[in-house]
Design a protein around this motif. Structure first.
Motif, PDB file in Angstrom:
ATOM      1  N   TYR A   1      43.108  34.948  50.494  1.00  0.00           N
ATOM      2  CA  TYR A   1      42.696  35.976  49.539  1.00  0.00           C
ATOM      3  C   TYR A   1      41.213  36.312  49.667  1.00  0.00           C
ATOM      4  O   TYR A   1      40.664  37.055  48.831  1.00  0.00           O
ATOM      5  CB  TYR A   1      42.979  35.523  48.106  1.00  0.00           C
ATOM      6  CG  TYR A   1      44.453  35.270  47.845  1.00  0.00           C
ATOM      7  CD1 TYR A   1      45.398  36.269  48.058  1.00  0.00           C
ATOM      8  CD2 TYR A   1      44.896  34.030  47.396  1.00  0.00           C
ATOM      9  CE1 TYR A   1      46.746  36.038  47.833  1.00  0.00           C
ATOM     10  CE2 TYR A   1      46.236  33.793  47.164  1.00  0.00           C
ATOM     11  CZ  TYR A   1      47.162  34.797  47.379  1.00  0.00           C
ATOM     12  OH  TYR A   1      48.496  34.575  47.155  1.00  0.00           O
ATOM     13  N   ALA A   2      40.581  35.807  50.702  1.00  0.00           N
ATOM     14  CA  ALA A   2      39.140  36.037  50.870  1.00  0.00           C
ATOM     15  C   ALA A   2      38.826  37.471  51.258  1.00  0.00           C
ATOM     16  O   ALA A   2      37.684  37.924  51.089  1.00  0.00           O
ATOM     17  CB  ALA A   2      38.575  35.076  51.912  1.00  0.00           C
ATOM     18  N   ASN A   3      39.815  38.210  51.802  1.00  0.00           N
ATOM     19  CA  ASN A   3      39.570  39.610  52.157  1.00  0.00           C
ATOM     20  C   ASN A   3      39.727  40.544  50.964  1.00  0.00           C
ATOM     21  O   ASN A   3      39.645  41.765  51.116  1.00  0.00           O
ATOM     22  CB  ASN A   3      40.516  40.038  53.280  1.00  0.00           C
ATOM     23  CG  ASN A   3      41.968  40.077  52.841  1.00  0.00           C
ATOM     24  OD1 ASN A   3      42.402  39.224  52.066  1.00  0.00           O
ATOM     25  ND2 ASN A   3      42.733  41.034  53.339  1.00  0.00           N
ATOM     26  N   ARG A   4      39.923  39.971  49.781  1.00  0.00           N
ATOM     27  CA  ARG A   4      40.013  40.786  48.568  1.00  0.00           C
ATOM     28  C   ARG A   4      38.668  40.860  47.854  1.00  0.00           C
ATOM     29  O   ARG A   4      38.600  41.080  46.657  1.00  0.00           O
ATOM     30  CB  ARG A   4      41.110  40.242  47.652  1.00  0.00           C
ATOM     31  CG  ARG A   4      42.485  40.267  48.330  1.00  0.00           C
ATOM     32  CD  ARG A   4      43.617  40.068  47.370  1.00  0.00           C
ATOM     33  NE  ARG A   4      44.900  40.079  48.074  1.00  0.00           N
ATOM     34  CZ  ARG A   4      46.082  40.021  47.465  1.00  0.00           C
ATOM     35  NH1 ARG A   4      46.147  39.922  46.141  1.00  0.00           N
ATOM     36  NH2 ARG A   4      47.189  40.034  48.169  1.00  0.00           N
ATOM     37  N   HIS A   5      37.633  40.597  48.635  1.00  0.00           N
ATOM     38  CA  HIS A   5      36.258  40.847  48.221  1.00  0.00           C
ATOM     39  C   HIS A   5      35.802  39.911  47.101  1.00  0.00           C
ATOM     40  O   HIS A   5      36.591  39.118  46.577  1.00  0.00           O
ATOM     41  CB  HIS A   5      36.062  42.306  47.822  1.00  0.00           C
ATOM     42  CG  HIS A   5      36.631  43.279  48.806  1.00  0.00           C
ATOM     43  ND1 HIS A   5      36.563  43.080  50.174  1.00  0.00           N
ATOM     44  CD2 HIS A   5      37.294  44.456  48.631  1.00  0.00           C
ATOM     45  CE1 HIS A   5      37.133  44.104  50.788  1.00  0.00           C
ATOM     46  NE2 HIS A   5      37.592  44.938  49.884  1.00  0.00           N
TER      47      HIS A   5
ATOM     48  N   GLN B   1      37.494  46.055  42.430  1.00  0.00           N
ATOM     49  CA  GLN B   1      38.062  45.605  43.707  1.00  0.00           C
ATOM     50  C   GLN B   1      37.647  44.174  44.056  1.00  0.00           C
ATOM     51  O   GLN B   1      38.109  43.636  45.057  1.00  0.00           O
ATOM     52  CB  GLN B   1      37.587  46.531  44.836  1.00  0.00           C
ATOM     53  CG  GLN B   1      37.812  48.009  44.593  1.00  0.00           C
ATOM     54  CD  GLN B   1      39.268  48.377  44.538  1.00  0.00           C
ATOM     55  OE1 GLN B   1      40.079  47.838  45.284  1.00  0.00           O
ATOM     56  NE2 GLN B   1      39.616  49.283  43.637  1.00  0.00           N
ATOM     57  N   LEU B   2      36.790  43.560  43.245  1.00  0.00           N
ATOM     58  CA  LEU B   2      36.206  42.261  43.575  1.00  0.00           C
ATOM     59  C   LEU B   2      36.964  41.153  42.852  1.00  0.00           C
ATOM     60  O   LEU B   2      36.751  40.900  41.660  1.00  0.00           O
ATOM     61  CB  LEU B   2      34.714  42.249  43.203  1.00  0.00           C
ATOM     62  CG  LEU B   2      33.898  43.472  43.658  1.00  0.00           C
ATOM     63  CD1 LEU B   2      32.439  43.323  43.250  1.00  0.00           C
ATOM     64  CD2 LEU B   2      34.028  43.691  45.163  1.00  0.00           C
ATOM     65  N   GLY B   3      37.839  40.473  43.586  1.00  0.00           N
ATOM     66  CA  GLY B   3      38.708  39.483  42.952  1.00  0.00           C
ATOM     67  C   GLY B   3      38.120  38.095  42.828  1.00  0.00           C
ATOM     68  O   GLY B   3      38.479  37.342  41.920  1.00  0.00           O
TER      69      GLY B   3
ATOM     70  N   VAL C   1      35.842  52.633  51.068  1.00  0.00           N
ATOM     71  CA  VAL C   1      35.750  51.584  52.073  1.00  0.00           C
ATOM     72  C   VAL C   1      36.137  50.239  51.471  1.00  0.00           C
ATOM     73  O   VAL C   1      36.886  49.464  52.078  1.00  0.00           O
ATOM     74  CB  VAL C   1      34.324  51.533  52.660  1.00  0.00           C
ATOM     75  CG1 VAL C   1      34.154  50.312  53.556  1.00  0.00           C
ATOM     76  CG2 VAL C   1      34.039  52.798  53.461  1.00  0.00           C
ATOM     77  N   ALA C   2      35.647  49.939  50.272  1.00  0.00           N
ATOM     78  CA  ALA C   2      35.966  48.660  49.630  1.00  0.00           C
ATOM     79  C   ALA C   2      37.465  48.522  49.386  1.00  0.00           C
ATOM     80  O   ALA C   2      38.030  47.427  49.521  1.00  0.00           O
ATOM     81  CB  ALA C   2      35.195  48.530  48.324  1.00  0.00           C
TER      82      ALA C   2
END
Length: 519
Positions: A25-29, A321-323, A293-294
Motif C-alpha cells: 500500500y506504499a504506492n497510495r502516497h 489521496q494520501l493514505g 498526477v497524484a
C-alpha cells in the motif's frame, strides 16, 4: 524491516503498538507533517532506508543538507548513540548501523551530478508556471511551442526559446490571422522573464544530456534500491524553480512508466519536501495537474510523499489521496493554528485510548501520531509512535565524503559535460546569416551595376567630345553607332539593375518573413 513492511516505530506513552508501512500500500502516497524541529527529517530518512532495503529506488530533496548522511553508516561515537539505544530498547528494535547506495544530484552541478531537461520536455504549462506568466503571455509561449513542432525546430535550451520568440515578434503581423494578435510588449515581457531565470542559474537546467529516469530507478546487485538525493539548499532560493522541477519529474514518471496496477511494492518512491512551495499562489490549472498526477501515478507503481509543516498546506483534493500519514507535533499559538490543529486531528481514524487533537499537541521530538493503511487499504487506527532511529548517519556529511560518493556513482562521464547540438537557435541563426549574406551580395551587385553605368556615361561623354572634332559624316556614323550601342547597353543595365533591386528586396523579405519557408 519486517516481511512485507517497513518498521517505523513503536508505541509511546505506554501504548506498545508497533507501526509499519505495508509495501503493498506504499504506492497510495503519504504525508509527513509537523512543526520545525519535531523530527520530520528523521522520519523521512527512516522511510527512505526502509524502501531502499526493500529494493525500491527513492528520490528526495535535501533542503538543509541533513539527508546526505544516508550515504554514510551511523556510528557509536555519535552524540545521540546512547539515546538511540534507549529508544530501540523501548520499542523493541535491534539497530545496526549501515550506509545506503546513494547518488547525489544538483540542478546547478555543484554538489552532485547535473540534472537537465529540455525546454520541449518541460512543456508550455510548467514553463509558464516557472516564469510566472500571465494568461496572454502563456498563450504566446504555446504559439512558440506549436511553431517549433510544426517546423521541426528542437527547443533544447533557453537560447532556442529566445530565438523563436524573436522570430514571432518580427512576424507578428503574419501570425495574427492564424494564432491571434501577438503584441511585441508581450514577447518582450517573456524575454525579460527568461533573462531573470537565466541570471538565477536556471539556464544550466535546460539542455542536454537530459536526465534519463532509468538512472534514478536502479537496484543494486545486493537488492537495495538506489537513494537519489537532490541538493536543494541553494535551489530553495528559487522556490518556483524547485517546485516546477519536482512537478516536472513527477509528470515524466507518469508519462514514461507503464501501468502496473497495485504491485507488491512500489517501483519508485518520491518524497516532496517543503510541499507548500508547490501550491503557494499556484494557478488552478497547475493544482489540477498535481491532483491528476497524484491520483493516477499510483497505478504506475509510484508512491508520492509530501513533507510539510502543516497538512493545511496541501489542498483537500490532494490530501484525500494520501493514505499513509505521520503527524509530528503542531503548535497552536493563534486561532488559525487551533483551527488547523483541529482539522489535522479530524483526518485520522479515532483511537478510544486518547484524544487525537491533544496527542498532536503533546508528542515530543521524534514522536508522532501515525496512521498507515492496513489490509484492503483500510486506514489504521491512529497511534502515538516513537519513531525508530536511522541506521545511517544523522546529519550532513563532509565535502570529501560527498566527492567520494559522486565519483563512485559512474554517472560523471554521462552527465557532467553539457552537449550543445544543433537546435532552433543554430538553425534560425544560420538561415538569418544566409539571407543576410545573399542580401549583401545583391546590394553589392547593384552597386557594381551603378558603377558600370556611371563609367559608361563618362565614356559616352568623351566620345561625343571626340566626335565634335571630326568630320560630319564620320561623326554621324560614329555617333549613330555609339548611340545604338548606348541604347542597348543602357537598356540591359537598367533591367539588370532593377532585377538586382528586386532580388535584394526579396531577400530582405526572406529575412523578416520567410525563414521557415527556406528550409
Amino acid at each position: 524491516m519486517t516481511e512485507g513492511g517497513i518498521f517505523v516505530g513503536g508505541g509511546g506513552e505506554g501504548h506498545a503498538v508497533p507501526q509499519e508501512l505495508l509495501l503493498r500500500y506504499a504506492n497510495r502516497h503519504g504525508l509527513i507533517a509537523g512543526a520545525t524541529g519535531t523530527g520530520k527529517t528523521v522520519t523521512l530518512q527512516v522511510l527512505a532506508e526502509g524502501f531502499s532495503k526493500a529494493g525500491v529506488p527513492v528520490f528526495m530533496a535535501d533542503v538543509k543538507g541533513d539527508l546526505a548522511g544516508i550515504a554514510v553508516a551511523g556510528s557509536a561515537t555519535h552524540k545521540l548513540h546512547e539515546a538511540f539505544q534507549k529508544r530501540c530498547a523501548t520499542i523493541g528494535y535491534d539497530l545496526h548501523y549501515e550506509a545506503f547506495p546513494t547518488v547525489f544530484w544538483d540542478l546547478f552541478g555543484e554538489q552532485g551530478h547535473p540534472v537537465r531537461t529540455t525546454v520541449s520536455e518541460m512543456g508550455p504549462l510548467l514553463l509558464s508556471r516557472l516564469l510566472d506568466l500571465s494568461e496572454a503571455q502563456e498563450g504566446v509561449v504555446n504559439v512558440a511551442f506549436r511553431l517549433a513542432d510544426e517546423e521541426g525546430l528542437a527547443l533544447l535550451d533557453l537560447k532556442d526559446l529566445q530565438a523563436i520568440l524573436v522570430w514571432i515578434g518580427e512576424n507578428a503581423g503574419e501570425l495574427a490571422l492564424r494564432y491571434g494578435n501577438v503584441a511585441p510588449a508581450t514577447v518582450g515581457a517573456i524575454q525579460r522573464a527568461l533573462l531573470v531565470l537565466e541570471n538565477q542559474g536556471a539556464a544550466k537546467f535546460f539542455g542536454e544530456p537530459a536526465l534519463d529516469l532509468a538512472d534514478m530507478m536502479r537496484v543494486g546487485a545486493d537488492g537495495r534500491g538506489q537513494v537519489n538525493i537532490l541538493a536543494a539548499d541553494r535551489l530553495m532560493a528559487s522556490p518556483r524553480l524547485y517546485a516546477t522541477f519536482l512537478l516536472w519529474l513527477l509528470s515524466e514518471l507518469f508519462e514514461e512508466l507503464p501501468e502496473v496496477g497495485d504491485p507488491d511494492k512500489p517501483k519508485f518512491v518520491f518524497f516532496f519536501d517543503e510541499a507548500h512551495l508547490l501550491f503557494d499562489d499556484a494557478p488552478k490549472a497547475l493544482v489540477d495537474k498535481v491532483e491528476q498526477v497524484a491520483r493516477l501515478i499510483r497505478s504506475k507503481g509510484v508512491g508520492v510523499y509530501f513533507i510539510t509543516q502543516n497538512p493545511a498546506d496541501v489542498p483537500d483534493d490532494v490530501l484525500g489521496q494520501l493514505g499513509n500519514r505521520v503527524q509530528h507535533a503542531l503548535r497552536a499559538f493563534t486561532a488559525k493554528d487551533q483551527q488547523d490543529l483541529r482539522r489535522a486531528a479530524q483526518n485520522y481514524r479515532p483511537n478510544p485510548a486518547f484524544d487525537t487533537e491533544t496527542a498532536i499537541k503533546e508528542v515530543g521530538v521524534g514522536e508522532a501520531v501515525t496512521s498507515f493503511l492496513q489490509a484492503k487499504g483500510v486506514p489504521g487506527m491512529v497511534e502515538r509512535t516513537l519513531v525508530r532511529p536511522p541506521a545511517s548517519q544523522l546529519g550532513p556529511i563532509t565535502t570529501d565524503e560527498r566527492r567520494g560518493v559522486i565519483a563512485s556513482s559512474g554517472f560523471s562521464a554521462k552527465y557532467d559535460r553539457m552537449i550543445d547540438r544543433e537546435s532552433a537557435f543554430e538553425r534560425l541563426s544560420a538561415r538569418a546569416e544566409a539571407a543576410a549574406k545573399a542580401a549583401a551580395e545583391a546590394e553589392a551587385e547593384e552597386e557594381r551595376l551603378k558603377r558600370e553605368e556611371r563609367e559608361e556615361e563618362r565614356r559616352a561623354r568623351e566620345d561625343r567630345r571626340y566626335d565634335d572634332r571630326t568630320t560630319g559624316r564620320s561623326t554621324t556614323r560614329r555617333r549613330s553607332s555609339r548611340q545604338s550601342d548606348s541604347v542597348i547597353e543602357t537598356f540591359g543595365k537598367s533591367v539588370a539593375r532593377q532585377l538586382g533591386t528586386k532580388t535584394g528586396q526579396a531577400i530582405v523579405r526572406g529575412i523578416l518573413g520567410s525563414l521557415f519557408k527556406s528550409r
